[in-house]
Design a protein around this motif. Structure first.
Motif, PDB file in Angstrom:
ATOM      1  N   GLU A  62      -8.165 -12.352  -0.520  1.00  0.00           N
ATOM      2  CA  GLU A  62      -6.793 -12.279  -0.453  1.00  0.00           C
ATOM      3  C   GLU A  62      -6.005 -11.300  -1.156  1.00  0.00           C
ATOM      4  OE1 GLU A  62      -6.178 -16.363  -0.529  1.00  0.00           O
ATOM      5  OE2 GLU A  62      -7.492 -16.645   1.280  1.00  0.00           O
ATOM      6  N   LYS A  63      -6.379 -11.260  -2.389  1.00  0.00           N
ATOM      7  CA  LYS A  63      -5.671 -10.151  -3.158  1.00  0.00           C
ATOM      8  C   LYS A  63      -6.358  -9.094  -3.635  1.00  0.00           C
ATOM      9  CE  LYS A  63      -1.785 -12.933  -4.201  1.00  0.00           C
ATOM     10  NZ  LYS A  63      -0.415 -12.333  -4.099  1.00  0.00           N
ATOM     11  N   SER A  64      -6.146  -8.003  -3.700  1.00  0.00           N
ATOM     12  CA  SER A  64      -6.637  -6.987  -4.464  1.00  0.00           C
ATOM     13  C   SER A  64      -6.094  -6.450  -5.696  1.00  0.00           C
ATOM     14  CB  SER A  64      -6.747  -5.596  -3.354  1.00  0.00           C
ATOM     15  OG  SER A  64      -7.446  -5.914  -2.398  1.00  0.00           O
ATOM     16  N   VAL A  65      -7.020  -5.866  -6.577  1.00  0.00           N
ATOM     17  CA  VAL A  65      -6.471  -5.524  -7.842  1.00  0.00           C
ATOM     18  C   VAL A  65      -6.262  -4.107  -7.998  1.00  0.00           C
ATOM     19  CG1 VAL A  65      -6.972  -5.453 -10.527  1.00  0.00           C
ATOM     20  CG2 VAL A  65      -7.962  -7.458  -8.926  1.00  0.00           C
ATOM     21  N   ILE A  66      -4.981  -3.943  -8.682  1.00  0.00           N
ATOM     22  CA  ILE A  66      -4.872  -2.311  -8.672  1.00  0.00           C
ATOM     23  C   ILE A  66      -4.768  -1.836 -10.336  1.00  0.00           C
ATOM     24  CG2 ILE A  66      -3.035  -0.386  -8.364  1.00  0.00           C
ATOM     25  CD1 ILE A  66      -2.535  -1.639  -5.793  1.00  0.00           C
ATOM     26  N   LEU A  67      -5.569  -0.802 -10.484  1.00  0.00           N
ATOM     27  CA  LEU A  67      -5.670  -0.262 -11.859  1.00  0.00           C
ATOM     28  C   LEU A  67      -5.056   0.923 -11.947  1.00  0.00           C
ATOM     29  CD1 LEU A  67      -8.749  -1.596 -11.193  1.00  0.00           C
ATOM     30  CD2 LEU A  67      -8.768  -1.628 -13.554  1.00  0.00           C
ATOM     31  N   LYS A  68      -4.144   1.040 -13.107  1.00  0.00           N
ATOM     32  CA  LYS A  68      -3.709   2.603 -13.216  1.00  0.00           C
ATOM     33  C   LYS A  68      -3.676   2.871 -14.818  1.00  0.00           C
ATOM     34  CE  LYS A  68       0.950   4.320 -13.251  1.00  0.00           C
ATOM     35  NZ  LYS A  68       2.423   3.878 -13.089  1.00  0.00           N
ATOM     36  N   ASP A  69      -4.464   4.270 -14.756  1.00  0.00           N
ATOM     37  CA  ASP A  69      -4.648   4.522 -16.192  1.00  0.00           C
ATOM     38  C   ASP A  69      -5.847   3.711 -17.002  1.00  0.00           C
ATOM     39  OD1 ASP A  69      -3.257   7.020 -15.948  1.00  0.00           O
ATOM     40  OD2 ASP A  69      -1.158   5.844 -16.459  1.00  0.00           O
ATOM     41  N   GLY A  70      -6.513   3.278 -16.034  1.00  0.00           N
ATOM     42  CA  GLY A  70      -7.695   2.510 -16.712  1.00  0.00           C
ATOM     43  C   GLY A  70      -7.287   1.026 -17.100  1.00  0.00           C
ATOM     44  N   LYS A  71      -6.112   0.494 -16.709  1.00  0.00           N
ATOM     45  CA  LYS A  71      -5.906  -0.769 -17.029  1.00  0.00           C
ATOM     46  C   LYS A  71      -5.480  -1.533 -15.832  1.00  0.00           C
ATOM     47  CE  LYS A  71      -4.482  -0.158 -21.915  1.00  0.00           C
ATOM     48  NZ  LYS A  71      -4.542   1.328 -21.903  1.00  0.00           N
ATOM     49  N   ILE A  72      -5.612  -2.803 -15.661  1.00  0.00           N
ATOM     50  CA  ILE A  72      -5.243  -3.592 -14.556  1.00  0.00           C
ATOM     51  C   ILE A  72      -3.677  -3.673 -14.508  1.00  0.00           C
ATOM     52  CG2 ILE A  72      -4.993  -5.756 -13.695  1.00  0.00           C
ATOM     53  CD1 ILE A  72      -7.746  -6.379 -14.610  1.00  0.00           C
ATOM     54  N   PHE A  73      -3.158  -3.177 -13.435  1.00  0.00           N
ATOM     55  CA  PHE A  73      -1.544  -2.847 -13.357  1.00  0.00           C
ATOM     56  C   PHE A  73      -1.031  -4.216 -12.312  1.00  0.00           C
ATOM     57  CE2 PHE A  73       1.578  -0.602 -10.793  1.00  0.00           C
ATOM     58  CZ  PHE A  73       2.434  -0.343 -11.700  1.00  0.00           C
ATOM     59  N   GLU A  74      -1.805  -4.330 -11.328  1.00  0.00           N
ATOM     60  CA  GLU A  74      -1.025  -5.619 -10.494  1.00  0.00           C
ATOM     61  C   GLU A  74      -2.216  -6.007  -9.575  1.00  0.00           C
ATOM     62  OE1 GLU A  74       2.163  -4.211  -8.211  1.00  0.00           O
ATOM     63  OE2 GLU A  74       1.154  -2.413  -7.397  1.00  0.00           O
ATOM     64  N   THR A  75      -1.793  -7.109  -8.956  1.00  0.00           N
ATOM     65  CA  THR A  75      -2.532  -7.623  -8.016  1.00  0.00           C
ATOM     66  C   THR A  75      -1.639  -7.482  -6.541  1.00  0.00           C
ATOM     67  OG1 THR A  75      -2.049 -10.110  -8.113  1.00  0.00           O
ATOM     68  CG2 THR A  75      -4.311  -8.853  -9.042  1.00  0.00           C
ATOM     69  N   VAL A  76      -2.256  -7.330  -5.351  1.00  0.00           N
ATOM     70  CA  VAL A  76      -1.373  -7.081  -4.392  1.00  0.00           C
ATOM     71  C   VAL A  76      -1.947  -7.768  -3.091  1.00  0.00           C
ATOM     72  CG1 VAL A  76      -2.367  -4.874  -3.743  1.00  0.00           C
ATOM     73  CG2 VAL A  76      -0.203  -5.535  -2.836  1.00  0.00           C
ATOM     74  N   SER A  77      -1.327  -8.404  -2.062  1.00  0.00           N
ATOM     75  CA  SER A  77      -1.761  -8.956  -1.266  1.00  0.00           C
ATOM     76  C   SER A  77      -2.830  -8.020  -0.261  1.00  0.00           C
ATOM     77  CB  SER A  77      -0.831  -9.472  -0.041  1.00  0.00           C
ATOM     78  OG  SER A  77      -1.268  -9.729   1.179  1.00  0.00           O
ATOM     79  N   SER A  78      -3.912  -8.422   0.211  1.00  0.00           N
ATOM     80  CA  SER A  78      -4.879  -7.404   0.487  1.00  0.00           C
ATOM     81  C   SER A  78      -4.423  -6.950   2.005  1.00  0.00           C
ATOM     82  CB  SER A  78      -6.329  -7.717   0.777  1.00  0.00           C
ATOM     83  OG  SER A  78      -6.833  -8.111  -0.436  1.00  0.00           O
ATOM     84  N   ASP A  79      -3.621  -7.752   2.565  1.00  0.00           N
ATOM     85  CA  ASP A  79      -2.956  -7.454   4.035  1.00  0.00           C
ATOM     86  C   ASP A  79      -2.135  -5.985   3.711  1.00  0.00           C
ATOM     87  OD1 ASP A  79      -4.139  -9.325   5.142  1.00  0.00           O
ATOM     88  OD2 ASP A  79      -2.446 -10.747   5.192  1.00  0.00           O
ATOM     89  N   LEU A  80      -1.336  -5.952   2.508  1.00  0.00           N
ATOM     90  CA  LEU A  80      -0.496  -4.957   2.378  1.00  0.00           C
ATOM     91  C   LEU A  80      -1.015  -3.984   1.632  1.00  0.00           C
ATOM     92  CD1 LEU A  80       2.576  -7.019   1.445  1.00  0.00           C
ATOM     93  CD2 LEU A  80       2.092  -5.953   3.545  1.00  0.00           C
ATOM     94  N   LEU A  81      -2.324  -3.744   1.326  1.00  0.00           N
ATOM     95  CA  LEU A  81      -2.876  -2.851   0.271  1.00  0.00           C
ATOM     96  C   LEU A  81      -2.930  -1.343   0.636  1.00  0.00           C
ATOM     97  CD1 LEU A  81      -4.880  -2.281  -2.127  1.00  0.00           C
ATOM     98  CD2 LEU A  81      -6.756  -2.397  -0.700  1.00  0.00           C
ATOM     99  N   MET A  82      -3.157  -1.075   1.969  1.00  0.00           N
ATOM    100  CA  MET A  82      -3.053   0.308   2.269  1.00  0.00           C
ATOM    101  C   MET A  82      -1.770   1.075   1.953  1.00  0.00           C
ATOM    102  SD  MET A  82      -5.164   2.490   4.620  1.00  0.00           S
ATOM    103  CE  MET A  82      -4.624   4.121   5.031  1.00  0.00           C
ATOM    104  N   PRO A  83      -0.661   0.464   2.655  1.00  0.00           N
ATOM    105  CA  PRO A  83       0.696   1.324   2.503  1.00  0.00           C
ATOM    106  C   PRO A  83       0.868   1.112   1.028  1.00  0.00           C
ATOM    107  CG  PRO A  83       0.864  -1.082   3.722  1.00  0.00           C
ATOM    108  CD  PRO A  83      -0.609  -0.618   3.736  1.00  0.00           C
TER     109      PRO A  83
END
Ligand code: SF4
Length: 355
Positions: A315-336
């Motif tokens: 349901e939620k995907s984890v996004i990492l930026k510069d090696g650190k967890i940045f945010e979680t986002v609904s997997s439905d909206l992940l691509m855009p």
């Protein structure tokens, strides 16, 4: 350690010695189609191509070559077969390097005349020998030896007329022959070597053969310039060449997309997102690493080593930026959402690094 070769200049581009390994490609538009050639040269240079070669099969092509040369800053290489007069015409029209094949241009008086002119004008030659067009004089030799002997014989003729700026390419569609011949050649001369597996094939077989043949030699320190020949749009040759050099740690100037092969744990459409990232970053000539992983199992770890990464979740995907967890986002909206983050990251990176 890289083999010590002499350095040759093609316009402002250096090949050999300590110069970066150069990525080349060849246009597949008709040379007489000036606008088509200009557009393809732009596409290739935007993708990171250092040098391009154009076929000059007739006089009209030589004239068109001149028009194209006037409209591009890139030094252009003229590819000449059979007719030495076309080499002179290409020089008249701004060729910064001539590629000729001693398999089909073997009149040494004509070669000497050409060599004297090129020496006087500071234009280098690429002696390009292919297994498929070896001159019959060499038919009784083992093929790898014949490729080397033919190339050196021709190079000696150019040298005897004072032209020292010589690059040699010996290519074969057989990877083992190509590697054997290049190793032999590398051990007996200091000419810069242009590597390629000729007629390598389609995206699948061509990439495998080229990575194996060119990659093996580069790892042994042999090779100063490369072309990955593919039955595919030339821009794919450039992107593959950059990826190969990046993978070997020889030139870090492209975006590396790390993506998992997917399995029963996969929670997102990895293939679609990874391909979109690759397309969006194909023309970015900086060493970023983007990871697209189907689940948190390896996704978090890869993301920690990436500039930007995603670890897919149901349901939620984890996004990492510069090696650190940045945010979680609904997997439905992940691509855009991820593609928007990628755009922002590249813009921010380019401002900071000034590319
Ligand atoms: Fe499977 Fe996850 Fe590995 Fe991808 S990262 S292959 S989804 S275990």
């Amino acid at each position: 350690m890289r083999r010590k070769s002499r350095q040759v200049k093609v316009g402002k581009i250096a090949i050999g010695a300590d110069a970066p390994i150069i990525v080349q490609s060849m246009l597949n538009t008709a040379t007489t189609d000036v606008e088509g050639c200009i557009a393809q040269i732009k596409e290739l240079t935007d993708a990171g191509c250092d040098l391009v070669r154009l076929a000059v099969p007739d006089e009209n092509s030589a004239v068109a070559f001149g028009e194209i040369a006037k409209r591009t800053k890139l030094p252009l290489i003229a590819d000449i077969h059979y007719n030495y007069k076309l080499a002179h015409l290409a020089l008249d029209n701004g060729a910064k390097k001539i590629r000729m094949n001693p398999g089909n241009m073997r009149d040494f008086n004509q070669i000497k005349e050409l060599a004297r002119r090129m020496s006087a004008e500071g234009v280098p030659v690429r002696v390009g020998v292919n297994g498929g067009s070896l001159h019959p004089d060499y038919k009784n030799m083992k093929e790898a030896d014949a490729l080397v002997a033919s190339a050196l014989e021709c190079a000696n003729v150019f040298e005897s007329c004072g032209l020292k700026d010589i690059v040699i390419a010996i290519k074969d569609s057989d990877v083992l022959t190509m590697t054997e011949a290049n190793r032999k050649l590398a051990s007996v001369c200091d000419y810069p070597l242009h590597l390629g597996v000729t007629e390598a094939g389609t995206m699948r077989s061509g990439l495998i053969k080229s990575a194996l043949g060119i990659g093996t030699l580069l790892q042994e320190g042999i090779g100063d310039t490369i072309r990955i020949s593919l039955s595919a749009p030339p821009v794919e040759e450039v992107l593959a060449g950059k990826t190969l050099l990046h993978t070997l740690g020889l030139r870090r100037n492209c975006v590396e997309v790390v993506s998992c092969p997917t399995c029963a744990r996969t929670e997102i459409d990895v293939e679609k997102l990874a391909n979109a990232v690759e397309r969006a970053t194909a023309h970015i000539n900086v060493p970023l690493k983007i990871s697209v992983m189907g689940c948190p199992l390896n996704g978090i770890g890869e993301g920690e080593h990436s500039n930007l990464g995603v670890a897919g979740g149901k349901e939620k995907s984890v996004i990492l930026k510069d090696g650190k967890i940045f945010e979680t986002v609904s997997s439905d909206l992940l691509m855009p959402h991820f593609m928007m983050l990628l755009d922002e990251y590249i813009e921010e990176y380019s401002k900071n690094k000034g590319f």
